[in-house]
Design a protein around this motif. Structure first.
Motif, PDB file in Angstrom:
ATOM      1  N   ILE A 253       4.545  -4.501  20.126  1.00  0.00           N
ATOM      2  CA  ILE A 253       4.766  -3.149  20.627  1.00  0.00           C
ATOM      3  C   ILE A 253       4.886  -3.218  22.145  1.00  0.00           C
ATOM      4  CG2 ILE A 253       3.798  -0.831  20.876  1.00  0.00           C
ATOM      5  CD1 ILE A 253       2.309  -1.338  18.211  1.00  0.00           C
ATOM      6  N   HIS A 254       5.932  -2.606  22.680  1.00  0.00           N
ATOM      7  CA  HIS A 254       6.149  -2.551  24.128  1.00  0.00           C
ATOM      8  C   HIS A 254       5.865  -1.126  24.588  1.00  0.00           C
ATOM      9  CE1 HIS A 254       9.275  -2.695  27.660  1.00  0.00           C
ATOM     10  NE2 HIS A 254       8.026  -2.652  28.094  1.00  0.00           N
ATOM     11  N   TYR A 255       4.836  -0.985  25.436  1.00  0.00           N
ATOM     12  CA  TYR A 255       4.542   0.320  26.024  1.00  0.00           C
ATOM     13  C   TYR A 255       5.252   0.431  27.364  1.00  0.00           C
ATOM     14  CZ  TYR A 255       2.089   4.059  28.474  1.00  0.00           C
ATOM     15  OH  TYR A 255       1.803   5.196  29.188  1.00  0.00           O
ATOM     16  N   LYS A 256       6.172   1.396  27.475  1.00  0.00           N
ATOM     17  CA  LYS A 256       6.909   1.628  28.710  1.00  0.00           C
ATOM     18  C   LYS A 256       6.197   2.710  29.522  1.00  0.00           C
ATOM     19  CE  LYS A 256      11.480   0.284  27.017  1.00  0.00           C
ATOM     20  NZ  LYS A 256      12.895   0.684  26.901  1.00  0.00           N
ATOM     21  N   ALA A 257       5.611   2.281  30.636  1.00  0.00           N
ATOM     22  CA  ALA A 257       4.802   3.203  31.428  1.00  0.00           C
ATOM     23  C   ALA A 257       5.632   4.347  32.018  1.00  0.00           C
ATOM     24  CB  ALA A 257       4.085   2.443  32.545  1.00  0.00           C
ATOM     25  N   LYS A 258       6.881   4.045  32.428  1.00  0.00           N
ATOM     26  CA  LYS A 258       7.709   5.065  33.073  1.00  0.00           C
ATOM     27  C   LYS A 258       7.991   6.241  32.141  1.00  0.00           C
ATOM     28  CE  LYS A 258      10.918   3.872  35.970  1.00  0.00           C
ATOM     29  NZ  LYS A 258      12.174   3.343  36.575  1.00  0.00           N
ATOM     30  N   THR A 259       8.289   5.940  30.870  1.00  0.00           N
ATOM     31  CA  THR A 259       8.594   7.000  29.905  1.00  0.00           C
ATOM     32  C   THR A 259       7.411   7.340  29.014  1.00  0.00           C
ATOM     33  OG1 THR A 259       9.451   5.346  28.342  1.00  0.00           O
ATOM     34  CG2 THR A 259      11.031   6.383  29.853  1.00  0.00           C
ATOM     35  N   GLN A 260       6.327   6.568  29.153  1.00  0.00           N
ATOM     36  CA  GLN A 260       5.115   6.765  28.359  1.00  0.00           C
ATOM     37  C   GLN A 260       5.430   6.763  26.859  1.00  0.00           C
ATOM     38  OE1 GLN A 260       3.132  10.294  29.805  1.00  0.00           O
ATOM     39  NE2 GLN A 260       2.484   9.310  31.689  1.00  0.00           N
TER      40      GLN A 260
ATOM     41  N   HIS B 240       6.022   4.120  23.263  1.00  0.00           N
ATOM     42  CA  HIS B 240       5.771   2.825  22.626  1.00  0.00           C
ATOM     43  C   HIS B 240       6.977   2.451  21.769  1.00  0.00           C
ATOM     44  CE1 HIS B 240       1.555   3.895  23.571  1.00  0.00           C
ATOM     45  NE2 HIS B 240       1.349   2.584  23.556  1.00  0.00           N
ATOM     46  N   GLU B 241       7.507   1.256  21.985  1.00  0.00           N
ATOM     47  CA  GLU B 241       8.616   0.747  21.174  1.00  0.00           C
ATOM     48  C   GLU B 241       8.122  -0.382  20.279  1.00  0.00           C
ATOM     49  OE1 GLU B 241      11.953  -0.441  23.470  1.00  0.00           O
ATOM     50  OE2 GLU B 241      12.513   1.617  24.038  1.00  0.00           O
TER      51      GLU B 241
ATOM     52  N   TYR C  31       2.924  -2.494  29.075  1.00  0.00           N
ATOM     53  CA  TYR C  31       2.038  -3.330  28.255  1.00  0.00           C
ATOM     54  C   TYR C  31       2.807  -3.888  27.062  1.00  0.00           C
ATOM     55  CZ  TYR C  31      -2.630  -2.816  30.247  1.00  0.00           C
ATOM     56  OH  TYR C  31      -3.731  -2.914  31.064  1.00  0.00           O
ATOM     57  N   PHE C  32       2.386  -5.059  26.631  1.00  0.00           N
ATOM     58  CA  PHE C  32       2.912  -5.657  25.411  1.00  0.00           C
ATOM     59  C   PHE C  32       1.723  -5.948  24.489  1.00  0.00           C
ATOM     60  CE2 PHE C  32       6.161  -6.270  28.509  1.00  0.00           C
ATOM     61  CZ  PHE C  32       7.358  -6.148  27.803  1.00  0.00           C
ATOM     62  N   TYR C  33       1.786  -5.407  23.266  1.00  0.00           N
ATOM     63  CA  TYR C  33       0.698  -5.549  22.311  1.00  0.00           C
ATOM     64  C   TYR C  33       1.137  -6.473  21.164  1.00  0.00           C
ATOM     65  CZ  TYR C  33      -1.122  -1.365  24.659  1.00  0.00           C
ATOM     66  OH  TYR C  33      -1.575  -0.465  25.595  1.00  0.00           O
ATOM     67  N   PHE C  34       0.335  -7.509  20.935  1.00  0.00           N
ATOM     68  CA  PHE C  34       0.573  -8.458  19.845  1.00  0.00           C
ATOM     69  C   PHE C  34      -0.629  -8.397  18.899  1.00  0.00           C
ATOM     70  CE2 PHE C  34       2.268 -10.044  23.877  1.00  0.00           C
ATOM     71  CZ  PHE C  34       3.622 -10.138  23.592  1.00  0.00           C
TER      72      PHE C  34
ATOM     73  N   LEU D 208      -1.172   3.076  13.943  1.00  0.00           N
ATOM     74  CA  LEU D 208      -1.579   2.262  15.092  1.00  0.00           C
ATOM     75  C   LEU D 208      -0.882   2.749  16.365  1.00  0.00           C
ATOM     76  CD1 LEU D 208      -2.988  -0.147  16.413  1.00  0.00           C
ATOM     77  CD2 LEU D 208      -1.062  -1.579  15.701  1.00  0.00           C
ATOM     78  N   ILE D 209       0.435   2.957  16.289  1.00  0.00           N
ATOM     79  CA  ILE D 209       1.178   3.431  17.464  1.00  0.00           C
ATOM     80  C   ILE D 209       0.688   4.821  17.870  1.00  0.00           C
ATOM     81  CG2 ILE D 209       3.451   4.169  18.283  1.00  0.00           C
ATOM     82  CD1 ILE D 209       4.648   1.904  16.585  1.00  0.00           C
TER      83      ILE D 209
END
Length: 384
Positions: free
Chosen positions: A262-269, A271-272, A303-306, A328-329
């Motif tokens: 999961i990639h959390y993009k801080a600018k757009t808040q 989660h991808e 952030y990157f979540y594994f 989870l997301i």
């Protein structure tokens, strides 16, 4: 060490005799049952340290089939006590966490010796846990590499088939790391996890191309687990995901087999969720190109979540369902504005609340990193 023991025996007199033996040895009888179905129902809501199991029972399933169903619920060890000691029954029983196969009539000394040997095994497992912790990077080492990282590691059975690894590329100021999820859990998975960790660590020092490292791991797994004859060959493998942080380019490379991130993009808040599939490790790859991989430019506070599937496959909640990626997301969304330390604590609490009184399904491992917060110094040791 006092144990909680369940007795499954359809002859009432023998059942009482075995109960007497167990209590005289200083252990607790957690339950006595005459049928396999009764025993299975017990383990749906209770636990025990050991089962004394007759093979021939009153109902339609025998003791070995009963144990297979119990093993699907929880990995309780079993000692079979039976008048039927045919080799065919012994061969069926081997794959049910069997710790002993005794014939009737049972002597108290035989039971005492086997229970003592299980205590010795428990001590060995606890020592194996110490070895795993010495080999695999722990929370402090993860935090030493990445400021504000998040790390949760919760084995199901003391030792784990899930593992993390982290290797500094000192000359370039880069880090290679990731997580692996070995087939199964307990001792077999723990042995495989140590083997895979050492192969990955060694190859990550030599190479930088992630698919190449995974291919070399795969070749080593195939070679090492296929050396024996067909009867003894091991078919276990693992799912895994790797990352390489390249701070000079604000870029992270990710490659893996059958593990998402999961990639959390801080600018757009936002989660991808990204899924990496591919052929399972343990099967031949044609080339490095068979390994799914991608490159992502990250920004500050991304952030990157594994995580391993023990996280999303855990049953719980009001309807005893799997957590799944959506929930989870959703929870990660709800804690995104918190400090990293608070997020780690809140995620741990959330996972435990979700599980509730249900048994832990599998090993759990969760790793969250903020690549922009990589430490400048690589002087501390990571698995030298």
């Amino acid at each position: 060490m006092k144990k909680k023991i369940v007795i499954v025996e359809d002859d009432f007199i023998i059942q009482e005799l075995h109960k007497h033996y167990v209590e005289n040895l200083g252990h607790e009888v957690a339950g006595t049952f005459a049928t396999g179905e009764e025993a299975i129902d017990f383990f749906k809501t209770h636990t025990a340290d050991l089962i004394l199991m007759d093979i021939r029972l009153e109902d339609s399933i025998d003791g070995i089939e009963t144990m297979k169903k119990i093993q699907a619920i929880q990995p309780t060890p079993v000692i079979y006590i039976s008048g039927n000691t045919e080799p065919s029954n012994f061969n069926r029983a081997i794959n049910t966490n069997m710790k002993g196969f005794l014939s009737k009539p049972l002597a108290p000394s035989e039971l005492e010796n086997i229970i003592d040997s299980i205590n010795d095994l428990t001590d060995s497992i606890l020592y194996a846990e110490r070895i795993q912790k010495a080999i695999f990077p722990q929370r402090e080492e993860i935090h030493n590499a990445f400021n504000n990282s998040i790390y949760i590691n919760r084995p199901r059975d003391i030792i784990s088939g899930d593992f993390s690894f982290l290797v500094p590329k000192k000359s370039k100021g880069e880090w290679i790391g990731g997580i692996g999820d070995c087939t199964g859990h307990g001792i077999p998975a723990a042995l495989l996890s140590v083997l895979c960790h050492e192969i990955l660590r060694s190859n990550s020092k030599k190479f930088s191309h992630l698919p190449k490292i995974i291919t070399r791991l795969n070749n080593s797994i195939i070679r090492n687990l296929s050396r024996l004859d067909k009867a003894n060959r091991v078919s276990d493998g693992l799912d895994m995901i790797m990352f390489k942080v390249i701070p000079t380019e604000s870029r992270i490379e990710i490659a893996g087999i059958r593990r998402p991130f999961i990639h959390y993009k801080a600018k757009t808040q936002t989660h991808e969720y990204h899924g990496l599939k591919g052929q399972p490790i343990g099967t031949p790859f044609t080339s490095d190109e068979d390994i799914p991989s991608m490159s992502i430019n990250y920004e500050e506070n991304d952030y990157f979540y594994f995580f391993t599937d023990g996280i999303t496959d855990q049953f719980g909640g009001p309807r005893a369902r799997k957590l799944m990626k959506g929930r989870l997301i959703g929870f990660l969304d709800s804690i995104a504005s918190m400090t990293p330390l608070t997020r780690e604590i809140e995620l741990e609490i959330h996972l435990r609340k979700w599980q509730g009184s249900l048994n832990q399904t599998d090993d759990m491992l969760f790793l969250g990193i903020c690549p922009a917060n990589i430490k400048n110094s690589l002087k501390h040791k990571i698995n030298p």
